[in-house]
Design a protein around this motif. Sequence first.
Motif, PDB file in Angstrom:
ATOM      1  N   SER A  57      -3.446  -0.926   8.448  1.00 28.74           N
ATOM      2  CA  SER A  57      -4.926  -1.076   8.348  1.00 28.74           C
ATOM      3  C   SER A  57      -5.478  -1.607   9.896  1.00 28.74           C
ATOM      4  N   SER A  58      -4.459  -2.017  10.811  1.00 23.88           N
ATOM      5  CA  SER A  58      -4.828  -2.386  11.960  1.00 23.88           C
ATOM      6  C   SER A  58      -5.016  -0.901  12.588  1.00 23.88           C
ATOM      7  N   ASP A  59      -4.294  -0.148  12.542  1.00 23.68           N
ATOM      8  CA  ASP A  59      -4.277   1.408  13.154  1.00 23.68           C
ATOM      9  C   ASP A  59      -5.728   2.068  12.884  1.00 23.68           C
ATOM     10  N   LEU A  60      -5.790   1.955  11.438  1.00 19.47           N
ATOM     11  CA  LEU A  60      -6.829   2.670  10.986  1.00 19.47           C
ATOM     12  C   LEU A  60      -8.339   1.824  11.615  1.00 19.47           C
ATOM     13  N   GLU A  61      -8.380   0.509  11.690  1.00 19.43           N
ATOM     14  CA  GLU A  61      -9.308   0.011  12.477  1.00 19.43           C
ATOM     15  C   GLU A  61      -9.715   0.381  13.791  1.00 19.43           C
ATOM     16  N   ARG A  62      -8.746   0.570  14.569  1.00 17.13           N
ATOM     17  CA  ARG A  62      -8.758   1.160  15.884  1.00 17.13           C
ATOM     18  C   ARG A  62      -9.181   2.910  15.927  1.00 17.13           C
TER      19      ARG A  62
ATOM     20  N   ALA B 125     -18.500  -2.185   8.335  1.00 18.79           N
ATOM     21  CA  ALA B 125     -17.788  -2.228   7.163  1.00 18.79           C
ATOM     22  C   ALA B 125     -16.376  -2.034   7.335  1.00 18.79           C
ATOM     23  N   ILE B 126     -15.975  -0.909   8.155  1.00 18.75           N
ATOM     24  CA  ILE B 126     -14.612  -0.851   8.362  1.00 18.75           C
ATOM     25  C   ILE B 126     -14.019  -2.116   8.860  1.00 18.75           C
ATOM     26  N   ASN B 127     -14.518  -2.621  10.034  1.00 16.46           N
ATOM     27  CA  ASN B 127     -13.909  -4.115  10.462  1.00 16.46           C
ATOM     28  C   ASN B 127     -13.703  -5.021   9.377  1.00 16.46           C
ATOM     29  N   GLY B 128     -14.807  -5.227   8.470  1.00 17.57           N
ATOM     30  CA  GLY B 128     -14.803  -6.076   7.430  1.00 17.57           C
ATOM     31  C   GLY B 128     -13.496  -5.695   6.572  1.00 17.57           C
ATOM     32  N   ARG B 129     -13.180  -4.657   6.041  1.00 17.45           N
ATOM     33  CA  ARG B 129     -12.310  -4.091   5.380  1.00 17.45           C
ATOM     34  C   ARG B 129     -10.961  -4.711   6.021  1.00 17.45           C
ATOM     35  N   GLU B 130     -10.822  -4.278   7.351  1.00 14.76           N
ATOM     36  CA  GLU B 130      -9.473  -5.038   7.717  1.00 14.76           C
ATOM     37  C   GLU B 130      -9.190  -6.352   7.906  1.00 14.76           C
ATOM     38  N   VAL B 131     -10.398  -7.051   8.237  1.00  9.94           N
ATOM     39  CA  VAL B 131     -10.006  -8.535   8.133  1.00  9.94           C
ATOM     40  C   VAL B 131      -9.790  -9.044   6.520  1.00  9.94           C
ATOM     41  N   ASP B 132     -10.344  -8.355   5.622  1.00  7.76           N
ATOM     42  CA  ASP B 132     -10.432  -8.419   4.242  1.00  7.76           C
ATOM     43  C   ASP B 132      -8.723  -8.408   4.037  1.00  7.76           C
ATOM     44  N   ILE B 133      -8.187  -7.156   4.320  1.00 14.73           N
ATOM     45  CA  ILE B 133      -6.809  -6.801   3.902  1.00 14.73           C
ATOM     46  C   ILE B 133      -5.805  -7.743   4.652  1.00 14.73           C
ATOM     47  N   GLU B 134      -6.027  -8.135   5.753  1.00 15.67           N
ATOM     48  CA  GLU B 134      -5.183  -9.150   6.587  1.00 15.67           C
ATOM     49  C   GLU B 134      -5.299 -10.464   5.747  1.00 15.67           C
ATOM     50  N   LYS B 135      -6.438 -10.951   5.625  1.00 20.69           N
ATOM     51  CA  LYS B 135      -6.498 -12.166   5.002  1.00 20.69           C
ATOM     52  C   LYS B 135      -5.882 -12.300   3.533  1.00 20.69           C
ATOM     53  N   ARG B 136      -5.877 -11.407   2.796  1.00 18.54           N
ATOM     54  CA  ARG B 136      -5.227 -11.161   1.576  1.00 18.54           C
ATOM     55  C   ARG B 136      -3.667 -11.042   1.976  1.00 18.54           C
ATOM     56  N   SER B 137      -3.287 -10.420   2.533  1.00 17.85           N
ATOM     57  CA  SER B 137      -1.996  -9.998   2.922  1.00 17.85           C
ATOM     58  C   SER B 137      -1.349 -11.401   3.258  1.00 17.85           C
ATOM     59  N   PHE B 138      -1.839 -12.230   4.128  1.00 22.41           N
ATOM     60  CA  PHE B 138      -1.314 -13.344   4.570  1.00 22.41           C
ATOM     61  C   PHE B 138      -1.215 -14.598   3.405  1.00 22.41           C
ATOM     62  N   GLU B 139      -2.444 -14.343   2.492  1.00 20.87           N
ATOM     63  CA  GLU B 139      -2.341 -15.092   1.296  1.00 20.87           C
ATOM     64  C   GLU B 139      -1.103 -14.897   0.386  1.00 20.87           C
ATOM     65  N   MET B 140      -1.064 -13.685   0.397  1.00 24.06           N
ATOM     66  CA  MET B 140      -0.032 -13.077  -0.749  1.00 24.06           C
ATOM     67  C   MET B 140       1.496 -13.784  -0.105  1.00 24.06           C
ATOM     68  N   ILE B 141       1.600 -13.568   1.131  1.00 21.39           N
ATOM     69  CA  ILE B 141       3.035 -14.025   1.766  1.00 21.39           C
ATOM     70  C   ILE B 141       3.030 -15.397   1.656  1.00 21.39           C
ATOM     71  N   ALA B 142       2.055 -16.331   1.805  1.00 19.33           N
ATOM     72  CA  ALA B 142       2.264 -17.516   1.826  1.00 19.33           C
ATOM     73  C   ALA B 142       2.337 -18.233   0.131  1.00 19.33           C
ATOM     74  N   LEU B 143       1.427 -17.746  -0.678  1.00 24.66           N
ATOM     75  CA  LEU B 143       1.437 -18.280  -2.040  1.00 24.66           C
ATOM     76  C   LEU B 143       2.484 -17.350  -2.856  1.00 24.66           C
ATOM     77  N   GLN B 144       2.989 -16.224  -2.531  1.00 26.47           N
ATOM     78  CA  GLN B 144       3.716 -15.704  -3.644  1.00 26.47           C
ATOM     79  C   GLN B 144       5.060 -15.532  -3.093  1.00 26.47           C
ATOM     80  N   GLN B 145       5.432 -15.872  -1.862  1.00 24.92           N
ATOM     81  CA  GLN B 145       6.775 -15.741  -1.149  1.00 24.92           C
ATOM     82  C   GLN B 145       7.566 -14.425  -1.699  1.00 24.92           C
TER      83      GLN B 145
END
Length: 224
Positions: A87-92, A51-71
């Motif tokens: 979030s990467s530090d949390l995952e570790r 579940a923790i790993n899934g959260r990190e992947v989800d946060i990363e995906k949403r972050s990249f989408e915001m950068i790409a779409l919202q500028q």
Amino acid sequence: MREIFSEELADLHVRFSEMGMLVNEAVYNSVKAFVNHDRELALEVIQNDEAINGREVDIEKRSFEMIALQQPVTSDLRMIVTIMKASSDLERMGDHAVSIAKSTIRVKGNTRVPEIEEDIAAMADVVKQMVEDVLDAYVKKDAQRARDIAQQDQQVNAAFKTIYDKCINEMQRDPETVVGSTDYMLVGTYLERVGDYVTNICEWIVYLKTNKLTELNVNNQETM
């Protein structure tokens, strides 16, 4: 568009905070399982890591989408980068909780040393409080508190050295404790690394406020 972005950014903050609570629980339960010789709780920590790993992947995906779409503008971009890195530090940190849980399973049945286990529990209490405090500092964007929290890592490092020295002495005194003491040192190492990752998050909080990457603990061996 700006309103939509603000809502997505707020949602990202919530998801990061929820991930942080999961990690804090994992660290606490992993040490509790180790000290109490609780194999079932250790297995629970291992299973929950997905579940923790899934959260990190989800946060990363949403972050990249915001950068790409919202500028986002510079300040907002800094916020998103901070969330991704933290979030990467949390995952570790969650990974280290799993390692402690695995030590619980591996060490069960070996000769134990109650004094060292008490030291490990005390060290874990400090680390757990650091995790709780850094998550609160993140929510409040409190750079000064982040600096103060990072200084507590020296206490964690000192606790690890004490545990390490006691393990060496115990192994020399009683060869029957070699296997168990080796795991004590490993668990101490994992907790020490969690402290380092907390310091990393503190550095990202300072970056968020100052736009400067500042090394808060020169003893950290982990690079961001």
